[in-house]
Design a protein around this motif. Structure first.
Motif, short mmCIF file in Angstrom:
data_model
loop_
_atom_site.label_atom_id
_atom_site.label_comp_id
_atom_site.label_asym_id
_atom_site.label_seq_id
_atom_site.Cartn_x
_atom_site.Cartn_y
_atom_site.Cartn_z
N PHE A 1 0.86 -1.19 0.00
CA PHE A 1 0.00 0.00 0.00
C PHE A 1 0.89 1.23 0.00
CE2 PHE A 1 0.68 -1.43 4.33
CZ PHE A 1 1.08 -0.28 5.00
N PRO A 2 0.41 2.37 -0.55
CA PRO A 2 1.23 3.58 -0.62
C PRO A 2 1.52 4.15 0.77
CG PRO A 2 -0.61 3.67 -2.16
CD PRO A 2 -0.85 2.51 -1.26
N VAL A 3 2.71 4.76 0.90
CA VAL A 3 3.12 5.40 2.14
C VAL A 3 3.50 6.84 1.84
CG1 VAL A 3 4.81 5.44 4.00
CG2 VAL A 3 3.91 3.26 3.19
N THR A 4 2.97 7.78 2.62
CA THR A 4 3.36 9.19 2.49
C THR A 4 4.06 9.63 3.76
OG1 THR A 4 1.47 9.67 1.05
CG2 THR A 4 2.56 11.54 2.12
N ILE A 5 5.26 10.19 3.59
CA ILE A 5 6.06 10.64 4.73
C ILE A 5 5.89 12.15 4.88
CG2 ILE A 5 8.40 10.79 5.68
CD1 ILE A 5 9.08 8.33 3.93
N ALA A 6 5.30 12.55 5.98
CA ALA A 6 4.98 13.96 6.19
C ALA A 6 5.97 14.65 7.13
CB ALA A 6 3.57 14.11 6.73
N VAL A 7 6.96 13.91 7.62
CA VAL A 7 7.97 14.49 8.51
C VAL A 7 9.34 14.11 7.96
CG1 VAL A 7 6.50 14.35 10.55
CG2 VAL A 7 7.97 12.42 9.97
N HIS A 8 10.40 14.53 8.64
CA HIS A 8 11.74 14.10 8.24
C HIS A 8 12.02 12.77 8.91
CE1 HIS A 8 15.89 13.88 7.20
NE2 HIS A 8 16.27 13.93 8.46
N LEU A 18 10.77 -1.51 0.80
CA LEU A 18 9.49 -0.94 0.40
C LEU A 18 8.79 -1.90 -0.55
CD1 LEU A 18 10.64 2.74 -0.22
CD2 LEU A 18 9.25 1.92 1.69
N ASN A 19 7.58 -2.32 -0.18
CA ASN A 19 6.79 -3.20 -1.03
C ASN A 19 5.62 -2.48 -1.68
OD1 ASN A 19 8.41 -5.43 -0.46
ND2 ASN A 19 7.25 -5.93 1.38
N GLY A 20 5.61 -1.16 -1.57
CA GLY A 20 4.60 -0.33 -2.19
C GLY A 20 5.18 1.05 -2.41
N PRO A 21 4.50 1.91 -3.19
CA PRO A 21 5.00 3.26 -3.46
C PRO A 21 5.14 4.07 -2.18
CG PRO A 21 3.23 2.68 -4.97
CD PRO A 21 3.24 1.63 -3.90
N ALA A 22 6.16 4.92 -2.15
CA ALA A 22 6.38 5.82 -1.01
C ALA A 22 6.68 7.21 -1.55
CB ALA A 22 7.52 5.33 -0.14
N PHE A 45 7.26 3.00 -8.82
CA PHE A 45 7.90 3.48 -7.62
C PHE A 45 8.88 4.61 -7.98
CE2 PHE A 45 7.03 -1.01 -7.12
CZ PHE A 45 6.46 -1.11 -5.86
N THR A 46 9.02 5.56 -7.07
CA THR A 46 10.04 6.60 -7.25
C THR A 46 10.87 6.67 -5.98
OG1 THR A 46 8.65 7.92 -8.74
CG2 THR A 46 10.48 9.05 -7.66
N ILE A 47 12.20 6.59 -6.14
CA ILE A 47 13.09 6.74 -4.99
C ILE A 47 13.13 8.22 -4.62
CG2 ILE A 47 15.43 6.42 -4.11
CD1 ILE A 47 15.79 4.20 -6.18
N PRO A 48 12.80 8.59 -3.38
CA PRO A 48 12.80 10.00 -3.00
C PRO A 48 14.13 10.69 -3.31
CG PRO A 48 11.78 8.69 -1.27
CD PRO A 48 12.37 7.72 -2.26
N ALA A 49 14.05 11.92 -3.80
CA ALA A 49 15.26 12.66 -4.18
C ALA A 49 16.20 12.88 -3.00
CB ALA A 49 14.87 14.01 -4.79
N VAL A 69 11.19 1.06 -10.99
CA VAL A 69 11.62 1.96 -9.91
C VAL A 69 12.46 3.06 -10.53
CG1 VAL A 69 12.98 2.18 -7.81
CG2 VAL A 69 11.57 0.15 -8.17
N THR A 70 12.08 4.32 -10.30
CA THR A 70 12.76 5.46 -10.91
C THR A 70 13.51 6.26 -9.86
OG1 THR A 70 11.07 5.61 -12.64
CG2 THR A 70 12.46 7.55 -12.30
N MET A 71 14.77 6.55 -10.14
CA MET A 71 15.59 7.35 -9.22
C MET A 71 15.14 8.81 -9.24
SD MET A 71 19.29 5.65 -10.22
CE MET A 71 20.19 7.13 -9.73
#
Length: 199
Positions: A1-8, A18-22, A45-49, A69-71
């Motif tokens: 399932f997708p994960v959104t990171i709202a903090v550092h 990671l088994n789902g988009p983040a 998937f996109t690897i966070p910058a 998976v895209t860098m």
């Protein structure tokens, strides 16, 4: 399932799978440990910058149509890169690999994979743009190259019993370093008969 990171989120040297988009949303994710993408999620998937360094990286997505998976930035991978199942898109960035490259997966994109380690190996992966960096020494199995192949100070060898393929349209540029064989062969073009020995 997708994960959104709202903090550092600082992972340090801890491993992350990671088994789902983040996505980082308004937050950020940093790490220097092992980064893996797996599971059966179709992605993409996109690897966070914010991730610019890892100790190793693995792509093993087992969806019926393996995910891409895209860098999101240049990444330095100090250890091994394993492409078991799925496609790694460099997103126009450079992935510097200090270890060996294993698996049978695929790399694509307008950036490149740059190998920097000594006495390293490449298995039967498919790589688009590739660079043998200064001081690198690489022995390969039956790898296939589909884009630019740059030799900038390192040595590249076709290993014993292996056929290394440079597809039609590949450009090989040598600044310095040696392209050699140790019981292996090189094929230039998609014709099965276009096999040469390097003397």
């Amino acid at each position: 399932f997708p994960v959104t990171i709202a903090v550092h989120l600082a992972m340090g040297t801890n491993a992350l799978t990671l088994n789902g988009p983040a996505s980082t949303g308004s937050g950020s994710l940093t790490m220097t440990g092992a980064l893996s993408y797996g599971g059966t999620d179709a992605g993409p998937f996109t690897i966070p910058a914010s991730i610019t360094a890892v100790s190793s990286s693995t792509l093993n997505n087992t969806n019926a149509v393996p995910a891409t998976v895209t860098m999101g930035s240049n990444i330095v991978c100090s250890g091994a890169l394993t492409l078991t199942s799925g496609t790694l898109n460099d997103g126009g960035f450079i992935l510097s690999v200090g270890g060996s490259i294993a698996g049978t997966g695929t790399h694509t994109g307008t950036g490149k994979i740059k190998m920097t380690g000594s006495s390293k190996t490449i298995s039967a992966v498919t790589i688009k743009n590739f660079e043998v960096g200064t001081g690198a020494s690489v022995s390969t199995a039956a790898a296939t190259f589909t884009g630019n192949f740059d030799m900038n100070g390192g040595n590249f060898t076709a290993g014993t019993g292996n056929l290394v393929t440079f597809n039609n349209g590949v450009t090989i540029t040598r600044t310095s370093g040696n392209l050699s064989q140790s019981g292996g062969q090189y094929k230039f073009g998609n014709n099965a008969n276009d096999v040469i020995n390097v003397i």
